[in-house]
Design a protein around this motif. Structure first.
Motif, PDB file in Angstrom:
ATOM      1  N   PHE A  91      76.264   3.770  69.509  1.00  0.00           N
ATOM      2  CA  PHE A  91      76.744   5.082  69.874  1.00  0.00           C
ATOM      3  C   PHE A  91      77.004   5.140  71.482  1.00  0.00           C
ATOM      4  N   PRO A 113      80.298  14.351  74.263  1.00  0.00           N
ATOM      5  CA  PRO A 113      79.739  14.312  72.870  1.00  0.00           C
ATOM      6  C   PRO A 113      79.364  13.084  72.050  1.00  0.00           C
ATOM      7  N   ARG A 116      80.788   7.451  68.042  1.00  0.00           N
ATOM      8  CA  ARG A 116      80.226   6.325  67.004  1.00  0.00           C
ATOM      9  C   ARG A 116      81.007   5.302  66.797  1.00  0.00           C
TER      10      ARG A 116
ATOM     11  N   TYR B  35      66.684  16.140  79.566  1.00  0.00           N
ATOM     12  CA  TYR B  35      67.647  16.324  78.855  1.00  0.00           C
ATOM     13  C   TYR B  35      67.058  16.507  77.235  1.00  0.00           C
ATOM     14  N   GLN B  37      68.109  15.802  73.182  1.00  0.00           N
ATOM     15  CA  GLN B  37      69.180  15.369  72.190  1.00  0.00           C
ATOM     16  C   GLN B  37      68.608  15.725  70.892  1.00  0.00           C
ATOM     17  N   GLY B  40      71.947  12.608  66.187  1.00  0.00           N
ATOM     18  CA  GLY B  40      73.585  12.374  66.067  1.00  0.00           C
ATOM     19  C   GLY B  40      74.423  12.987  67.087  1.00  0.00           C
ATOM     20  N   LYS B  41      73.517  13.731  68.050  1.00  0.00           N
ATOM     21  CA  LYS B  41      74.280  14.555  68.936  1.00  0.00           C
ATOM     22  C   LYS B  41      74.249  13.842  70.641  1.00  0.00           C
ATOM     23  N   SER B  42      74.841  14.327  71.319  1.00  0.00           N
ATOM     24  CA  SER B  42      74.859  13.638  72.873  1.00  0.00           C
ATOM     25  C   SER B  42      73.697  14.536  73.467  1.00  0.00           C
ATOM     26  N   LEU B  43      73.700  14.541  74.736  1.00  0.00           N
ATOM     27  CA  LEU B  43      72.830  15.155  75.597  1.00  0.00           C
ATOM     28  C   LEU B  43      73.202  16.355  75.815  1.00  0.00           C
ATOM     29  N   PHE B  88      64.413  13.571  76.725  1.00  0.00           N
ATOM     30  CA  PHE B  88      64.642  12.247  77.837  1.00  0.00           C
ATOM     31  C   PHE B  88      64.399  13.035  79.179  1.00  0.00           C
TER      32      PHE B  88
END
Lengths: 120, 111
Positions: A91, A113, A116, B35, B37, B40-43, B88
């Motif tokens: 990722f 975002p 992947r 942060y 999370q 499957g996602k970003s921060l 995090f």
């Protein structure tokens, strides 16, 4: 404000091919962009710091000839994974730090975002 | 080299309970981030702490920074299921111009 986009959001490629990932700051200018890689259930590892108009600074252990970074403008940075192998599957997340000239906090990093990448 | 340690790495708690996540770091820093999370996602940015004694609160989460002890805490009050995520901390190294992330704390809130 402070939106960072990444394209593509996911990509599957064959071993040996190259993949380009774009990171754009949509509503602000960013002098500095960061590229991270995150393996499943692990933390983010900084790969490189990218400054507009200059060469990227790579972290120790990151192959600069394999992970090509270009920061051509104040709103766009690209990461190209060359000759990808299955172990590059991960990722990839970029973040952008606003320039001091914007109204946004230059203390913040705004994250995209993520992309992947799966290499088969 | 800046080292950042979070603990615990995994936390399972019941709804309604309180708990604290700790973030220790090894060298002087004037900036610390928290942060969130989701899988499957970003921060998602929660807090940025810029000075010794800084305290910030948002809903059921409160973060504090003690630069002398090189310690930040993220306190969870009356946990709810929606808080389940990985958290995090990241410590900014002024000289290097970059942040180092902790390993993350995976929080699971059970009914």
């Amino acid at each position: 404000g402070a939106v960072v986009s990444q394209h593509p959001s996911w990509v599957i490629c064959k071993s040996g091919t190259s993949v380009k990932i774009e990171c754009r700051s949509l509503d602000f200018q960013a002098t500095t962009m960061f590229w991270y890689r995150q393996f499943p259930k692990q933390s983010l590892m900084l790969m490189a710091t990218s400054n507009e108009g200059s060469k990227a600074t790579y972290e120790q252990g990151v192959e600069k000839d394999k992970f090509l970074i270009n920061h051509a403008s104040l709103t766009l940075s690209t990461l190209t994974v060359t000759s990808a192998h299955p172990e590059d599957s991960s990722f990839y997340i970029c973040s952008a730090r606003p320039t001091p000239r914007t109204s946004l906090s230059s203390y913040e990093q705004y994250f995209g975002p993520g992309t992947r990448l799966t290499v088969t | 080299e800046l080292k950042v340690e979070q603990n615990p790495l995994f936390l399972s708690m019941q709804e309604g309970k309180n708990y604290t996540i700790y973030c220790n770091y090894s060298t002087t820093s004037d900036r610390l981030y928290w942060y969130r999370q989701d899988p499957g996602k970003s921060l998602e940015s929660l807090f940025v702490l810029l000075s010794n004694g800084a305290v910030k609160q948002e809903g059921r989460l409160m973060a504090s920074l003690d630069t002398k002890a090189r310690l930040s805490t993220l306190h969870i009050t009356a946990a709810v299921h929606d808080l389940s995520a990985t958290y995090f901390c990241a410590v900014y190294n002024t000289n290097a111009g970059k942040s180092t992330f902790g390993d993350g704390t995976t929080l699971t809130v059970k009914p």
